[in-house]
Motif scaffolding. Structure first.
Motif, PDB file in Angstrom:
ATOM      1  N   THR A  70       0.858  -1.180   0.000  1.00 11.59           N
ATOM      2  CA  THR A  70       0.000   0.000   0.000  1.00 11.59           C
ATOM      3  C   THR A  70       0.892   1.227   0.000  1.00 11.59           C
ATOM      4  O   THR A  70       1.929   1.255   0.656  1.00 11.59           O
ATOM      5  N   MET A  72       1.270   5.464   0.379  1.00 11.88           N
ATOM      6  CA  MET A  72       0.682   6.721   0.832  1.00 11.88           C
ATOM      7  C   MET A  72       0.834   7.729  -0.302  1.00 11.88           C
ATOM      8  O   MET A  72       1.939   7.948  -0.799  1.00 11.88           O
ATOM      9  N   PRO A 101      -4.844   5.957   1.344  1.00 12.77           N
ATOM     10  CA  PRO A 101      -3.772   5.065   0.903  1.00 12.77           C
ATOM     11  C   PRO A 101      -4.157   4.348  -0.394  1.00 12.77           C
ATOM     12  O   PRO A 101      -5.301   3.964  -0.593  1.00 12.77           O
TER      13      PRO A 101
END
Length: 145
Positions: A70, A72, A101
């Motif tokens: 994931t 940001m 995210p």
């Protein structure tokens, strides 16, 4: 001359071996403590491992998170042959992904009006939170002709 087994002195060898082991243990222990105190190992951030899928569309480009970590959106920016409004902006800017995210399946479109021409290169660049590291996560050469 008679050999007296009780008078053979093996103690010097045993004490020397013991002293060597003790000194070695102390040196290793001091090195470990020193590494922690001086933070020699450091806690460096690592770039996310992500598969990005690029696609040319009639309206420009689409980039999709196709699997992996994931991400940001504030840590990744768009660079390359794009207009001045988009160059260097993070993925949460310009409503590419929003501020949530980015995970597998998320995608964003880059309109052809934001590209600097019919051909060029666009890249996604990750930067560590302290700005000390940058890594190109994905690069795409497009030809919209």
């Amino acid at each position: 001359m008679q050999f007296d087994p009780l008078s053979a002195d093996d103690r010097a060898v045993a004490s020397m071996l013991g002293m060597t082991l003790l000194l070695g243990t102390a040196v290793v222990g001091a090195a470990v403590v020193g590494a922690f105190v001086l933070d020699v190992g450091g806690s460096q951030e690592t770039a996310p491992q992500v598969i990005w899928e690029w696609e040319e569309t009639p309206d420009g480009l689409t980039v999709q998170h196709d699997g992996g970590d994931t991400v940001m959106p504030g840590e990744v920016r768009v660079v390359g042959d794009v207009d001045a409004d988009l160059v260097g902006t993070t993925l949460d800017d310009q409503s590419l992904f929003g501020d949530e995210p980015i995970s597998a399946g998320d995608e964003a479109a880059i309109d052809d009006s934001r590209l600097s021409g019919d051909t060029g290169t666009v890249a996604l660049v990750w930067t560590s939170s302290d700005g000390s590291q940058s890594v190109v996560l994905s690069e795409y050469e497009y030809d919209l002709r």
